[in-house]
Design a protein around this motif. Sequence first.
Motif, PDB file in Angstrom:
ATOM      1  N   ALA A 158       7.491   7.761  10.829  1.00  0.00           N
ATOM      2  CA  ALA A 158       7.282   9.169  11.162  1.00  0.00           C
ATOM      3  C   ALA A 158       8.562   9.802  11.700  1.00  0.00           C
ATOM      4  CB  ALA A 158       6.153   9.304  12.181  1.00  0.00           C
ATOM      5  N   GLU A 159       9.240   9.093  12.594  1.00  0.00           N
ATOM      6  CA  GLU A 159      10.480   9.628  13.160  1.00  0.00           C
ATOM      7  C   GLU A 159      11.578   9.759  12.110  1.00  0.00           C
ATOM      8  OE1 GLU A 159      11.095   6.929  16.397  1.00  0.00           O
ATOM      9  OE2 GLU A 159       9.829   8.107  17.746  1.00  0.00           O
ATOM     10  N   ALA A 160      11.551   8.905  11.089  1.00  0.00           N
ATOM     11  CA  ALA A 160      12.534   8.973  10.003  1.00  0.00           C
ATOM     12  C   ALA A 160      12.085   9.931   8.900  1.00  0.00           C
ATOM     13  CB  ALA A 160      12.768   7.582   9.424  1.00  0.00           C
ATOM     14  N   SER A 161      10.933  10.571   9.072  1.00  0.00           N
ATOM     15  CA  SER A 161      10.341  11.455   8.063  1.00  0.00           C
ATOM     16  C   SER A 161      10.138  10.740   6.731  1.00  0.00           C
ATOM     17  CB  SER A 161      11.185  12.722   7.874  1.00  0.00           C
ATOM     18  OG  SER A 161      11.194  13.477   9.052  1.00  0.00           O
ATOM     19  N   ASP A 162       9.840   9.443   6.806  1.00  0.00           N
ATOM     20  CA  ASP A 162       9.599   8.636   5.613  1.00  0.00           C
ATOM     21  C   ASP A 162       8.094   8.601   5.345  1.00  0.00           C
ATOM     22  OD1 ASP A 162       9.449   6.786   3.585  1.00  0.00           O
ATOM     23  OD2 ASP A 162      10.637   5.251   4.617  1.00  0.00           O
ATOM     24  N   VAL A 163       7.597   9.657   4.694  1.00  0.00           N
ATOM     25  CA  VAL A 163       6.158   9.757   4.486  1.00  0.00           C
ATOM     26  C   VAL A 163       5.639   8.699   3.525  1.00  0.00           C
ATOM     27  CG1 VAL A 163       5.945  12.172   5.152  1.00  0.00           C
ATOM     28  CG2 VAL A 163       6.398  11.594   2.773  1.00  0.00           C
ATOM     29  N   LYS A 164       6.491   8.203   2.643  1.00  0.00           N
ATOM     30  CA  LYS A 164       6.054   7.141   1.726  1.00  0.00           C
ATOM     31  C   LYS A 164       5.743   5.860   2.513  1.00  0.00           C
ATOM     32  CE  LYS A 164       7.225   4.710  -2.495  1.00  0.00           C
ATOM     33  NZ  LYS A 164       8.201   4.505  -3.562  1.00  0.00           N
ATOM     34  N   ALA A 165       6.637   5.473   3.413  1.00  0.00           N
ATOM     35  CA  ALA A 165       6.396   4.283   4.239  1.00  0.00           C
ATOM     36  C   ALA A 165       5.201   4.504   5.163  1.00  0.00           C
ATOM     37  CB  ALA A 165       7.640   3.933   5.051  1.00  0.00           C
ATOM     38  N   LEU A 166       5.096   5.692   5.733  1.00  0.00           N
ATOM     39  CA  LEU A 166       3.979   6.005   6.624  1.00  0.00           C
ATOM     40  C   LEU A 166       2.650   5.962   5.869  1.00  0.00           C
ATOM     41  CD1 LEU A 166       3.059   6.936   9.440  1.00  0.00           C
ATOM     42  CD2 LEU A 166       3.438   9.279   8.668  1.00  0.00           C
ATOM     43  N   SER A 167       2.652   6.470   4.648  1.00  0.00           N
ATOM     44  CA  SER A 167       1.421   6.513   3.853  1.00  0.00           C
ATOM     45  C   SER A 167       0.894   5.125   3.503  1.00  0.00           C
ATOM     46  CB  SER A 167       1.659   7.315   2.573  1.00  0.00           C
ATOM     47  OG  SER A 167       1.856   8.678   2.900  1.00  0.00           O
ATOM     48  N   ALA A 168       1.749   4.121   3.540  1.00  0.00           N
ATOM     49  CA  ALA A 168       1.298   2.749   3.282  1.00  0.00           C
ATOM     50  C   ALA A 168       0.324   2.277   4.363  1.00  0.00           C
ATOM     51  CB  ALA A 168       2.490   1.803   3.204  1.00  0.00           C
ATOM     52  N   TYR A 169       0.313   2.953   5.506  1.00  0.00           N
ATOM     53  CA  TYR A 169      -0.552   2.577   6.623  1.00  0.00           C
ATOM     54  C   TYR A 169      -1.720   3.538   6.802  1.00  0.00           C
ATOM     55  CZ  TYR A 169       3.275  -0.497   7.837  1.00  0.00           C
ATOM     56  OH  TYR A 169       4.239  -1.466   7.809  1.00  0.00           O
ATOM     57  N   VAL A 170      -2.010   4.356   5.784  1.00  0.00           N
ATOM     58  CA  VAL A 170      -3.078   5.350   5.891  1.00  0.00           C
ATOM     59  C   VAL A 170      -4.005   5.255   4.683  1.00  0.00           C
ATOM     60  CG1 VAL A 170      -3.624   7.804   6.132  1.00  0.00           C
ATOM     61  CG2 VAL A 170      -1.509   6.908   7.131  1.00  0.00           C
ATOM     62  N   ASP A 171      -5.295   5.222   4.938  1.00  0.00           N
ATOM     63  CA  ASP A 171      -6.312   5.291   3.889  1.00  0.00           C
ATOM     64  C   ASP A 171      -6.759   6.756   3.828  1.00  0.00           C
ATOM     65  OD1 ASP A 171      -8.529   5.207   2.252  1.00  0.00           O
ATOM     66  OD2 ASP A 171      -9.493   3.541   3.295  1.00  0.00           O
ATOM     67  N   TYR A 172      -6.056   7.561   3.018  1.00  0.00           N
ATOM     68  CA  TYR A 172      -6.315   9.002   2.971  1.00  0.00           C
ATOM     69  C   TYR A 172      -7.740   9.352   2.540  1.00  0.00           C
ATOM     70  CZ  TYR A 172      -1.433   9.907   3.977  1.00  0.00           C
ATOM     71  OH  TYR A 172      -0.214   9.959   4.586  1.00  0.00           O
ATOM     72  N   PRO A 173      -8.313   8.706   1.523  1.00  0.00           N
ATOM     73  CA  PRO A 173      -9.706   9.050   1.178  1.00  0.00           C
ATOM     74  C   PRO A 173     -10.674   8.814   2.345  1.00  0.00           C
ATOM     75  CG  PRO A 173      -8.687   7.873  -0.634  1.00  0.00           C
ATOM     76  CD  PRO A 173      -7.726   7.799   0.527  1.00  0.00           C
ATOM     77  N   ALA A 174     -10.526   7.719   3.062  1.00  0.00           N
ATOM     78  CA  ALA A 174     -11.404   7.441   4.209  1.00  0.00           C
ATOM     79  C   ALA A 174     -11.161   8.458   5.327  1.00  0.00           C
ATOM     80  CB  ALA A 174     -11.181   6.021   4.724  1.00  0.00           C
ATOM     81  N   LEU A 175      -9.902   8.815   5.555  1.00  0.00           N
ATOM     82  CA  LEU A 175      -9.563   9.790   6.596  1.00  0.00           C
ATOM     83  C   LEU A 175     -10.165  11.154   6.260  1.00  0.00           C
ATOM     84  CD1 LEU A 175      -7.995  10.284   9.208  1.00  0.00           C
ATOM     85  CD2 LEU A 175      -5.965  10.730   7.812  1.00  0.00           C
ATOM     86  N   ARG A 176     -10.026  11.584   5.016  1.00  0.00           N
ATOM     87  CA  ARG A 176     -10.609  12.878   4.600  1.00  0.00           C
ATOM     88  C   ARG A 176     -12.130  12.856   4.732  1.00  0.00           C
ATOM     89  NH1 ARG A 176      -6.625  12.418   0.361  1.00  0.00           N
ATOM     90  NH2 ARG A 176      -4.947  13.845   0.876  1.00  0.00           N
ATOM     91  N   HIS A 177     -12.748  11.765   4.304  1.00  0.00           N
ATOM     92  CA  HIS A 177     -14.206  11.653   4.399  1.00  0.00           C
ATOM     93  C   HIS A 177     -14.654  11.774   5.858  1.00  0.00           C
ATOM     94  CE1 HIS A 177     -18.277  10.354   3.567  1.00  0.00           C
ATOM     95  NE2 HIS A 177     -18.146   9.488   4.549  1.00  0.00           N
ATOM     96  N   ASP A 178     -13.974  11.074   6.744  1.00  0.00           N
ATOM     97  CA  ASP A 178     -14.312  11.101   8.164  1.00  0.00           C
ATOM     98  C   ASP A 178     -14.193  12.519   8.727  1.00  0.00           C
ATOM     99  OD1 ASP A 178     -14.997   9.794  10.651  1.00  0.00           O
ATOM    100  OD2 ASP A 178     -12.899  10.032  11.241  1.00  0.00           O
ATOM    101  N   LEU A 179     -13.118  13.194   8.401  1.00  0.00           N
ATOM    102  CA  LEU A 179     -12.910  14.554   8.914  1.00  0.00           C
ATOM    103  C   LEU A 179     -13.930  15.534   8.335  1.00  0.00           C
ATOM    104  CD1 LEU A 179      -9.035  14.639   8.916  1.00  0.00           C
ATOM    105  CD2 LEU A 179     -10.525  14.822  10.915  1.00  0.00           C
ATOM    106  N   ARG A 180     -14.186  15.440   7.042  1.00  0.00           N
ATOM    107  CA  ARG A 180     -15.181  16.334   6.422  1.00  0.00           C
ATOM    108  C   ARG A 180     -16.551  16.156   7.086  1.00  0.00           C
ATOM    109  NH1 ARG A 180     -12.933  14.677   0.963  1.00  0.00           N
ATOM    110  NH2 ARG A 180     -11.346  16.257   0.611  1.00  0.00           N
ATOM    111  N   HIS A 181     -16.898  14.908   7.346  1.00  0.00           N
ATOM    112  CA  HIS A 181     -18.179  14.613   7.990  1.00  0.00           C
ATOM    113  C   HIS A 181     -18.247  15.262   9.380  1.00  0.00           C
ATOM    114  CE1 HIS A 181     -21.787  12.394   9.017  1.00  0.00           C
ATOM    115  NE2 HIS A 181     -21.187  11.985  10.117  1.00  0.00           N
ATOM    116  N   GLN A 182     -17.189  15.142  10.164  1.00  0.00           N
ATOM    117  CA  GLN A 182     -17.179  15.722  11.509  1.00  0.00           C
ATOM    118  C   GLN A 182     -17.273  17.246  11.469  1.00  0.00           C
ATOM    119  OE1 GLN A 182     -14.445  13.987  14.501  1.00  0.00           O
ATOM    120  NE2 GLN A 182     -13.839  12.694  12.775  1.00  0.00           N
ATOM    121  N   TYR A 183     -16.497  17.862  10.577  1.00  0.00           N
ATOM    122  CA  TYR A 183     -16.563  19.317  10.471  1.00  0.00           C
ATOM    123  C   TYR A 183     -17.934  19.772   9.989  1.00  0.00           C
ATOM    124  CZ  TYR A 183     -11.780  20.589  11.654  1.00  0.00           C
ATOM    125  OH  TYR A 183     -10.612  20.819  12.322  1.00  0.00           O
TER     126      TYR A 183
END
Length: 173
Positions: free
Chosen positions: A32-57
């Motif tokens: 994150a500090e290096a603005s390396d979103v590709k490396a950061l994205s390796a540690y994120v499950d975006y579909p699960a994160l979106r699902h979780d947020l949509r459910h809360q909203y």
Amino acid sequence: MIAALLLVAAVAGAGWYFGSPWWTLWQMKTAAEASDVKALSAYVDYPALRHDLRHQYAIRLRGSTPASAVGRIVRGALARGAVEVFARPEGVRLMFVSSPVTSAIGLKGPAIQADRMRMRYEGPNQFRLVDPAPGGAALTFRRYGLGWKLSGLTLPGHISSDAPDIAPSSGSP
């Protein structure tokens, strides 16, 4: 000899179990500090994160009382925009740098800052970073193989009614 090998394996396994979340968080902060979103994205499950947020909203909007059907549609569109802000590489990156994510991108809403949060294990395959403030946000990480991925975000207890109006991008992970 076999007992020594078993002891070494047990110590290594325990070390990995307790140390791997810290390793993941360090890798995410470094990326994150290096603005390396590709490396950061390796540690994120975006579909699960979106699902979780949509459910809360959805739950929060269901509990609100908009004046009309048009109000519900507008609030739903704003909630989808907020989901897209938080569940994108840049939104996740901002959670791991020193400024709160919402103030850094000029939005009114929940401030989420990973370096102020405390880690808490919630079983062998899940841990959370929890904001110590009452009703604060939490980041949920789940085990994927031998590593961990951000797979959920619990929003703070109060969401501003001035949710962002940001169109989702078509190329986000």
